[in-house]
Design an enzyme around this catalytic site. Structure first.
Site, PDB file in Angstrom:
ATOM      1  N   HIS A 270       0.868  -1.190   0.000  1.00  0.00           N
ATOM      2  CA  HIS A 270       0.000   0.000   0.000  1.00  0.00           C
ATOM      3  C   HIS A 270       0.904   1.239   0.000  1.00  0.00           C
ATOM      4  O   HIS A 270       1.732   1.407  -0.890  1.00  0.00           O
ATOM      5  CB  HIS A 270      -0.920  -0.119   1.231  1.00  0.00           C
ATOM      6  CG  HIS A 270      -2.080   0.818   1.284  1.00  0.00           C
ATOM      7  ND1 HIS A 270      -2.443   1.649   0.255  1.00  0.00           N
ATOM      8  CD2 HIS A 270      -2.975   1.073   2.290  1.00  0.00           C
ATOM      9  CE1 HIS A 270      -3.516   2.356   0.607  1.00  0.00           C
ATOM     10  NE2 HIS A 270      -3.850   2.028   1.839  1.00  0.00           N
ATOM     11  N   HIS A 309      -2.281  -2.456  -9.725  1.00  0.00           N
ATOM     12  CA  HIS A 309      -3.286  -1.841  -8.857  1.00  0.00           C
ATOM     13  C   HIS A 309      -4.532  -2.703  -8.861  1.00  0.00           C
ATOM     14  O   HIS A 309      -4.892  -3.261  -9.894  1.00  0.00           O
ATOM     15  CB  HIS A 309      -3.624  -0.422  -9.339  1.00  0.00           C
ATOM     16  CG  HIS A 309      -4.241   0.401  -8.263  1.00  0.00           C
ATOM     17  ND1 HIS A 309      -5.576   0.375  -7.993  1.00  0.00           N
ATOM     18  CD2 HIS A 309      -3.671   1.245  -7.356  1.00  0.00           C
ATOM     19  CE1 HIS A 309      -5.819   1.192  -6.977  1.00  0.00           C
ATOM     20  NE2 HIS A 309      -4.687   1.725  -6.567  1.00  0.00           N
ATOM     21  N   ASP A 365       2.773   5.354  -6.869  1.00  0.00           N
ATOM     22  CA  ASP A 365       4.007   5.269  -6.088  1.00  0.00           C
ATOM     23  C   ASP A 365       5.265   5.141  -6.942  1.00  0.00           C
ATOM     24  O   ASP A 365       6.368   5.250  -6.424  1.00  0.00           O
ATOM     25  CB  ASP A 365       3.936   4.066  -5.129  1.00  0.00           C
ATOM     26  CG  ASP A 365       2.948   4.306  -4.016  1.00  0.00           C
ATOM     27  OD1 ASP A 365       2.883   5.449  -3.544  1.00  0.00           O
ATOM     28  OD2 ASP A 365       2.233   3.367  -3.621  1.00  0.00           O
TER      29      ASP A 365
HETATM   30  N1  CMC Z   1       4.961  -7.118  -9.973  1.00  0.00           N
HETATM   31  C1  CMC Z   1       4.874  -8.349 -10.552  1.00  0.00           C
HETATM   32  N2  CMC Z   1       3.738  -9.033 -10.669  1.00  0.00           N
HETATM   33  C2  CMC Z   1       2.632  -8.473 -10.172  1.00  0.00           C
HETATM   34  C3  CMC Z   1       2.634  -7.197  -9.556  1.00  0.00           C
HETATM   35  C4  CMC Z   1       3.860  -6.524  -9.465  1.00  0.00           C
HETATM   36  N3  CMC Z   1       3.935  -5.300  -8.900  1.00  0.00           N
HETATM   37  N4  CMC Z   1       1.392  -6.886  -9.148  1.00  0.00           N
HETATM   38  C5  CMC Z   1       0.608  -7.929  -9.487  1.00  0.00           C
HETATM   39  N5  CMC Z   1       1.365  -8.877 -10.108  1.00  0.00           N
HETATM   40  C6  CMC Z   1       0.899 -10.158 -10.681  1.00  0.00           C
HETATM   41  C7  CMC Z   1       0.522 -11.123  -9.594  1.00  0.00           C
HETATM   42  O1  CMC Z   1       1.630 -11.910  -9.239  1.00  0.00           O
HETATM   43  C8  CMC Z   1      -0.572 -11.912 -10.288  1.00  0.00           C
HETATM   44  O2  CMC Z   1       0.052 -12.775 -11.216  1.00  0.00           O
HETATM   45  P1  CMC Z   1      -0.543 -14.272 -11.403  1.00  0.00           P
HETATM   46  O3  CMC Z   1      -1.914 -14.059 -11.972  1.00  0.00           O
HETATM   47  O4  CMC Z   1       0.408 -14.935 -12.328  1.00  0.00           O
HETATM   48  O5  CMC Z   1      -0.580 -14.883 -10.026  1.00  0.00           O
HETATM   49  C9  CMC Z   1      -1.302 -10.858 -11.111  1.00  0.00           C
HETATM   50  O6  CMC Z   1      -0.317  -9.851 -11.392  1.00  0.00           O
HETATM   51  C10 CMC Z   1      -2.499 -10.250 -10.419  1.00  0.00           C
HETATM   52  O7  CMC Z   1      -2.040  -9.675  -9.201  1.00  0.00           O
HETATM   53  P2  CMC Z   1      -2.856  -9.665  -7.862  1.00  0.00           P
HETATM   54  O8  CMC Z   1      -1.900  -9.915  -6.732  1.00  0.00           O
HETATM   55  O9  CMC Z   1      -4.068 -10.533  -7.962  1.00  0.00           O
HETATM   56  O10 CMC Z   1      -3.354  -8.168  -7.834  1.00  0.00           O
HETATM   57  P3  CMC Z   1      -3.985  -7.428  -6.588  1.00  0.00           P
HETATM   58  O11 CMC Z   1      -5.080  -6.585  -7.121  1.00  0.00           O
HETATM   59  O12 CMC Z   1      -4.323  -8.383  -5.509  1.00  0.00           O
HETATM   60  O13 CMC Z   1      -2.772  -6.518  -6.048  1.00  0.00           O
HETATM   61  C11 CMC Z   1      -1.302  -4.741  -5.718  1.00  0.00           C
HETATM   62  C12 CMC Z   1      -2.655  -5.172  -6.286  1.00  0.00           C
HETATM   63  C13 CMC Z   1      -1.173  -3.215  -5.804  1.00  0.00           C
HETATM   64  C14 CMC Z   1      -1.220  -5.139  -4.230  1.00  0.00           C
HETATM   65  C15 CMC Z   1      -0.164  -5.431  -6.506  1.00  0.00           C
HETATM   66  O14 CMC Z   1      -0.251  -5.063  -7.860  1.00  0.00           O
HETATM   67  C16 CMC Z   1       1.202  -5.127  -5.950  1.00  0.00           C
HETATM   68  O15 CMC Z   1       1.641  -5.786  -5.008  1.00  0.00           O
HETATM   69  N6  CMC Z   1       1.931  -4.102  -6.498  1.00  0.00           N
HETATM   70  C17 CMC Z   1       3.214  -3.713  -5.968  1.00  0.00           C
HETATM   71  C18 CMC Z   1       3.030  -2.858  -4.718  1.00  0.00           C
HETATM   72  C19 CMC Z   1       2.553  -1.475  -5.070  1.00  0.00           C
HETATM   73  O16 CMC Z   1       3.081  -0.824  -5.947  1.00  0.00           O
HETATM   74  N7  CMC Z   1       1.561  -0.986  -4.288  1.00  0.00           N
HETATM   75  C20 CMC Z   1       1.035   0.369  -4.427  1.00  0.00           C
HETATM   76  C21 CMC Z   1      -0.372   0.394  -4.931  1.00  0.00           C
HETATM   77  S1  CMC Z   1      -0.870   2.061  -5.431  1.00  0.00           S
HETATM   78  C22 CMC Z   1      -0.847   3.004  -3.987  1.00  0.00           C
HETATM   79  C23 CMC Z   1      -1.943   2.633  -3.057  1.00  0.00           C
HETATM   80  O17 CMC Z   1      -3.069   3.082  -3.258  1.00  0.00           O
HETATM   81  O18 CMC Z   1      -1.666   1.873  -2.108  1.00  0.00           O
END
Ligand code: CMC
Length: 455
Positions: A270, A309, A365
């Site tokens: 986050h 996201h 971010d």
């Molecule tokens: N790098 C590599 N792979 C990723 C990433 C990433 N940053 N984010 C998602 N994926 C992959 C994930 O491994 C999954 O792949 P698979 O289908 O093969 O298992 C797929 O993309 C879908 O991801 P998810 O985990 O289901 O997506 P989510 O909606 O649960 O997570 C997130 C959203 C923001 C937590 C995630 O994208 C992430 O961890 N990003 C990096 C951390 C980040 O930058 N966070 C800031 C968010 S914006 C500021 C805020 O509002 O907090």
């Protein structure tokens, strides 16, 4: 909005019975599923939604996001217009009051915030108790929570006047606390607020003032800081806002609820992501190392921080605006050597099938950290800057939740997957637990839904 003109018919194949659920604003009420029973003793059907990916927890009139179209609006106003034409305090007023202020209202609001920036002197002693290398987010959680002990009237959450007072206090004092925490970590004397300066200008003053009699913020950096706060001001029901609402629903005071929201924001997925982006860019080190880093992300060994996201699947409109701000900042500070790595990383990621197919784009971010670093903030302070910007959004959401007659104490259900009743096992009859079997319940849960590796 349609008035329950639409319905959803559900046939329970266990009983052959059919049920009709009204559809309102594109949703069915999960509580309507409770009527779906096999017999009278049955509890009724639950909806199962880990991480609430498809569950609306409230009705809200504050922030609208269309993730596919990359739209973000506060109270109907597009984020691009607010970033260009408004100010952080005006946006705070908008989020909380629902309308843009008139000039007299804005003047009163700005004056109120300005005159509440001082914190009780005892807070300094409290901050002094932290080790010099304590993470500022840990200190912020504690000091914001501690404020509730200074303002016992904050418990009176049903009193609109007292609610407003705590709202003003929190927006005003969080910059002072943030600056104190930084100055504690570097051993510099605390700087008192300067009421002649703008909200962002005063924050920069409390951060950076040295021996000069009067600190004069660089107007470009002051403006960029203010716009960055605007871009972070609200983002509907994200993790920290949900925490704020959940704690608020137990009728705790807003300082305690805000401390919980800050704790939620601290996590690297986050608000802590901006800090992690810079750590990642430092780890990559040079443009030449990017392909091997991207390969390890695709292998599932790492995450590309600042990418992806839950809601935005085409682009994050805030990220676009932040990228524009970076150029303004670099004119004053000189460029950040990390920028080249970030731009090349973005270019490679956006043309790679792994990221395209998963619809992973830079989020807010990705570039904020590069700006903050160029402005002189240490990486640990990045999530604190996010928290300052998010405070009015948390408070608007908290108050909206309190005033919503449909809301009650937040209390999700669970699907119990543990043991049925079993007799207590006396110590002498227990078999030794193997090291890899210390969490039998967790193991059962994993069997029911295999855990994804933490990346
Ligand atoms: N790098 C590599 N792979 C990723 C990433 C990433 N940053 N984010 C998602 N994926 C992959 C994930 O491994 C999954 O792949 P698979 O289908 O093969 O298992 C797929 O993309 C879908 O991801 P998810 O985990 O289901 O997506 P989510 O909606 O649960 O997570 C997130 C959203 C923001 C937590 C995630 O994208 C992430 O961890 N990003 C990096 C951390 C980040 O930058 N966070 C800031 C968010 S914006 C500021 C805020 O509002 O907090």
């Amino acid at each position: 909005m349609s008035e329950q003109a639409e319905t959803l018919s559900i046939t329970d194949n266990r009983t052959g019975r059919t049920y009709e659920l009204p559809i309102t604003d594109g949703a069915v009420r999960a509580a309507g599923l409770r009527d779906i029973k096999v017999n009278n003793d049955d509890f009724g059907l639950l909806s199962y939604d880990p991480a609430f990916t498809n569950t609306a927890s409230c009705r809200s009139a504050i922030t609208f996001i269309d993730g596919d179209a990359g739209i973000l609006r506060y109270r109907g106003y597009p984020i691009t217009e607010l970033a260009e034409k408004s100010s952080f305090l005006e946006v705070s007023y908008l989020l909380l009051a629902g309308e843009l202020p008139g000039s007299a209202e804005l003047e009163t609001w700005e004056s109120e915030i300005t005159h509440h920036t001082l914190v009780h002197e005892s807070i300094k002693k409290f901050v002094d108790g932290f080790h010099h290398d304590a993470h500022p987010m840990g200190m912020l959680v504690s000091t914001v929570g501690a404020l509730s002990t200074f303002y016992p009237d904050a418990k009176e959450i049903a009193d609109p006047g007292l609610r407003r007072l705590q709202i003003v206090r929190l927006i005003a004092k969080i910059t002072t606390l943030a600056a104190y925490l930084y100055r504690h970590s570097v051993g510099f004397p605390y700087v008192y607020p300067d009421n002649d300066l703008s909200y962002a200008g005063n924050f920069l003053n409390m951060m950076w003032k040295a021996t000069e009699l009067k600190y004069e913020p660089d107007p470009i950096l002051e403006h960029v800081m203010d716009v960055l706060f605007v871009l972070h001001a609200d983002h509907e029901q994200n993790c920290s806002t949900s925490a704020m609402r959940a704690i608020g629903s137990s009728q705790a005071d807003p300082f305690s609820a805000a401390a919980a929201a800050i704790a939620a924001l601290y996590g690297p997925l986050h608000g802590g992501a901006n800090e992690q982006v810079l750590r990642m860019l430092s780890e990559i080190g040079t443009v030449e190392n990017i392909p091997s880093y991207v390969a390890s992300v695709k292998d599932g060994k790492k995450k590309l921080m600042g990418f992806g996201h839950r809601i935005y699947k085409n682009y994050d409109p805030r990220a676009k605006l932040v990228r524009g701000l970076a150029d303004e900042v670099f004119k004053v500070t000189g460029t950040n050597p990390m920028l080249d790595i970030a731009m090349e990383l973005e270019r490679i990621a956006l043309s790679d099938e792994y990221f395209i197919s998963r619809r992973l784009y830079p989020n807010v971010d990705f570039y904020t950290g590069i700006i903050y670093q160029a402005m002189g903030f240490p990486v640990e302070m990045f999530p604190v800057l996010f928290a300052i910007g998010r405070m009015p959004g948390w408070l608007a959401q908290w108050e909206e939740g309190l005033l919503d007659s449909e809301q009650k104490i937040a209390r999700p259900r669970q699907l119990y997957i543990g043991y049925g009743e079993r007799p207590y096992t006396p110590m002498e009859n227990r078999s030794p637990v193997a090291d890899d079997d210390v969490e039998p319940i967790a193991a059962q849960a994993a069997q029911a839904a295999p855990a994804r590796p933490l990346r």
